[in-house]
Design an enzyme around this catalytic site. Structure first.
Site, short mmCIF file in Angstrom:
data_model
loop_
_atom_site.label_atom_id
_atom_site.label_comp_id
_atom_site.label_asym_id
_atom_site.label_seq_id
_atom_site.Cartn_x
_atom_site.Cartn_y
_atom_site.Cartn_z
N GLY A 173 -23.13 4.36 -2.65
CA GLY A 173 -22.11 4.91 -3.56
C GLY A 173 -21.89 3.99 -4.74
N VAL B 22 -19.94 1.20 -5.32
CA VAL B 22 -19.98 -0.25 -5.14
C VAL B 22 -21.42 -0.72 -4.87
CG1 VAL B 22 -19.33 -2.04 -3.48
CG2 VAL B 22 -17.60 -0.50 -4.36
N LYS C 194 0.86 -1.19 0.00
CA LYS C 194 0.00 0.00 0.00
C LYS C 194 0.89 1.23 0.00
CE LYS C 194 -4.47 0.87 0.31
NZ LYS C 194 -5.57 0.09 -0.29
P1 NAD Z 1 -18.26 5.74 -2.49
O1 NAD Z 1 -17.61 6.93 -1.90
O2 NAD Z 1 -18.69 5.77 -3.93
O3 NAD Z 1 -19.57 5.34 -1.64
C1 NAD Z 1 -19.65 5.40 -0.26
C2 NAD Z 1 -21.02 5.99 0.09
O4 NAD Z 1 -21.21 5.86 1.50
C3 NAD Z 1 -21.17 7.46 -0.26
O5 NAD Z 1 -22.34 7.68 -1.02
C4 NAD Z 1 -21.27 8.14 1.12
O6 NAD Z 1 -22.07 9.30 1.10
C5 NAD Z 1 -21.86 7.04 1.95
N1 NAD Z 1 -21.65 7.19 3.39
C6 NAD Z 1 -20.57 7.69 4.05
N2 NAD Z 1 -20.79 7.67 5.38
C7 NAD Z 1 -22.01 7.13 5.58
C8 NAD Z 1 -22.79 6.84 6.73
N3 NAD Z 1 -22.36 7.11 7.96
N4 NAD Z 1 -24.01 6.28 6.55
C9 NAD Z 1 -24.48 6.02 5.31
N5 NAD Z 1 -23.77 6.27 4.19
C10 NAD Z 1 -22.57 6.83 4.32
O7 NAD Z 1 -17.27 4.52 -2.22
P2 NAD Z 1 -17.27 3.07 -2.88
O8 NAD Z 1 -16.19 3.01 -3.89
O9 NAD Z 1 -18.64 2.66 -3.22
O10 NAD Z 1 -16.74 2.21 -1.64
C11 NAD Z 1 -17.61 1.83 -0.59
C12 NAD Z 1 -16.85 0.95 0.41
O11 NAD Z 1 -16.34 -0.20 -0.28
C13 NAD Z 1 -15.63 1.62 1.05
O12 NAD Z 1 -15.51 1.11 2.37
C14 NAD Z 1 -14.47 1.12 0.21
O13 NAD Z 1 -13.25 1.12 0.93
C15 NAD Z 1 -14.92 -0.29 -0.09
N6 NAD Z 1 -14.31 -0.88 -1.28
C16 NAD Z 1 -14.46 -0.30 -2.49
C17 NAD Z 1 -13.90 -0.90 -3.61
C18 NAD Z 1 -14.07 -0.30 -4.98
O14 NAD Z 1 -13.82 -1.00 -5.97
N7 NAD Z 1 -14.54 0.93 -5.11
C19 NAD Z 1 -13.16 -2.08 -3.49
C20 NAD Z 1 -13.03 -2.65 -2.23
C21 NAD Z 1 -13.61 -2.05 -1.13
#
Ligand code: NAD
Length: 356
Positions: free
Chosen positions: A182, A184, A80
């Protein structure tokens, strides 16, 4: 704790601190383990309050990548990068290119990709300086947005958990409560909707809730999501959301989502296990992103190959459940066991090879 002590505690191989006066770059690259292949993991750009905090995050996140890659059966180790900067105000081409030059000096021991605060466009700048970067936009010949495969993987993992909970992998008619709508979660939701699951979602961002309403989904307030009468709770926003305060509110039989580090502590995995709630360990279910990026390494990106490998998350989750039952341990521990078994078996093969 001294730095070598921190590295020794979890078996980290290398910690690199880099600095570039011209661009203001201050970054740390942690390589946890390269037994299975080059260390791979995203570059997080975050305004850490202290160097110690940044080092701790790099060490913690690189170790998690080793486990994620090992359990997903990828030929990758765990690494990382963290850049100490505010991605909204301090991210420049100069900073990213300086970072890329340092990644290049590691000669392929570390491959970087996107993470919190970094985008596919940023990877293009890094690519100007090094070939050791994946997760480029499709327009640049890369694998593009990781959240597409991450969403598919979560859905496959959910189905394996459903089979354990209800004896049948079908999600038709099941109610899934999604925390965070979001990138995912949206991709996961599309698979669930095709199967006629009922979705209840929450988010703290109005734009996300508007998208959910446009799709005809039920929306609840953020603090109501834990108590929703549902079959599956899917954390797709933050870490630490499965904890002593939230577990008593849960009405589901399955916890399966995409957020990293969902359990606040190991004890919360044990609590779910005791309650008979099937937990799909986060790094098993959300490995679609790294599987997608890996499909770009050393060959032309092939979305079909990435999809086929991501669909294997169903079988990996079945293996985790089998270990959990055999050893009578929570699934979170069983996932670690699966990853460690693979690492140990390759270490063993290496030893035999060396002694010959
Ligand atoms: P994103 O930023 O697109 O979506 C996250 C969403 O969560 C946002 O809409 C945000 O407003 C919402 N949020 C934040 N705090 C909140 C709360 N307290 N209550 C309700 N909603 C809340 O991110 P993403 O890419 O969709 O990733 C989501 C999760 O998945 C993260 O933990 C990320 O680390 C993990 N992840 C993502 C990927 C990827 O490919 N993008 C891969 C592995 C893990």
């Amino acid at each position: 704790m001294e730095i070598f002590e921190q590295m020794g505690a979890d078996g980290h191989e290398q910690l690199v601190m880099v600095s570039d006066a011209g661009s203001g770059l201050k970054a740390i690259i942690a390589i946890h383990d390269t037994t299975l292949g080059p260390a791979c993991g995203g570059t997080r750009i975050w305004p850490y309050k202290s160097e110690q905090e940044a080092i701790r995050d790099a060490l913690r996140l690189s170790r998690a990548m080793t486990y994620k890659a090992a359990a997903a059966d990828l030929p990758l180790g765990g690494g990382k990068g963290v850049i100490i900067a505010d991605s909204h105000t301090e991210k420049t081409e100069a900073l990213l290119r300086a970072y890329g030059r340092f990644v290049d000096t590691l000669g392929g021991r570390y491959l970087t990709t996107t993470d919190v605060g970094s985008t596919g466009r940023d990877m293009e700048y890094i690519k100007q300086e090094t070939d050791y970067v994946v997760g480029l936009p499709t327009t640049a010949g890369g694998s593009g947005d990781t959240s597409v495969m991450t969403g598919l993987g979560i859905y496959m993992g959910m189905k394996a958990c459903a089979r354990e909970a209800w004896g049948n992998e079908s999600l038709t008619g099941k109610t899934v409560a999604i925390q965070g709508f979001g990138k995912v979660a949206t991709h996961t939701a599309h698979h669930l909707m095709k199967e006629d699951a009922k979705l209840v979602v929450t988010d703290v961002y109005d734009g996300a809730l508007d998208r959910a309403r446009d799709l005809g989904l039920t929306v609840v307030k953020p603090d109501e999501i834990y108590g929703v009468d549902c079959d599956i709770f899917a954390p797709c926003a933050l870490g630490g959301v499965i904890n002593p305060e939230t577990i008593p509110q849960l009405k589901c039989k399955v916890v399966a989502g995409g957020a990293n580090n969902q359990l606040l502590s190991d004890a919360d995995g044990e609590a779910l296990h005791r309650l008979g709630i099937v937990y799909g360990p986060d790094y098993i279910l959300n490995s679609g992103g790294i599987i997608n990026a890996e499909a770009e390494i050393g060959r032309e990106y092939n979305p079909e190959r990435a999809r086929e490998k991501t669909e294997r998350i169903y079988g990996i989750m079945e293996k985790v459940i089998a270990i959990s039952k055999r050893e009578e341990i929570p699934t979170a521990k069983a996932a670690d066991r699966l990853a460690e078994d693979r690492l140990n078996s390759v270490r063993g093969i290496r030893q035999v090879y060396r002694s010959n």
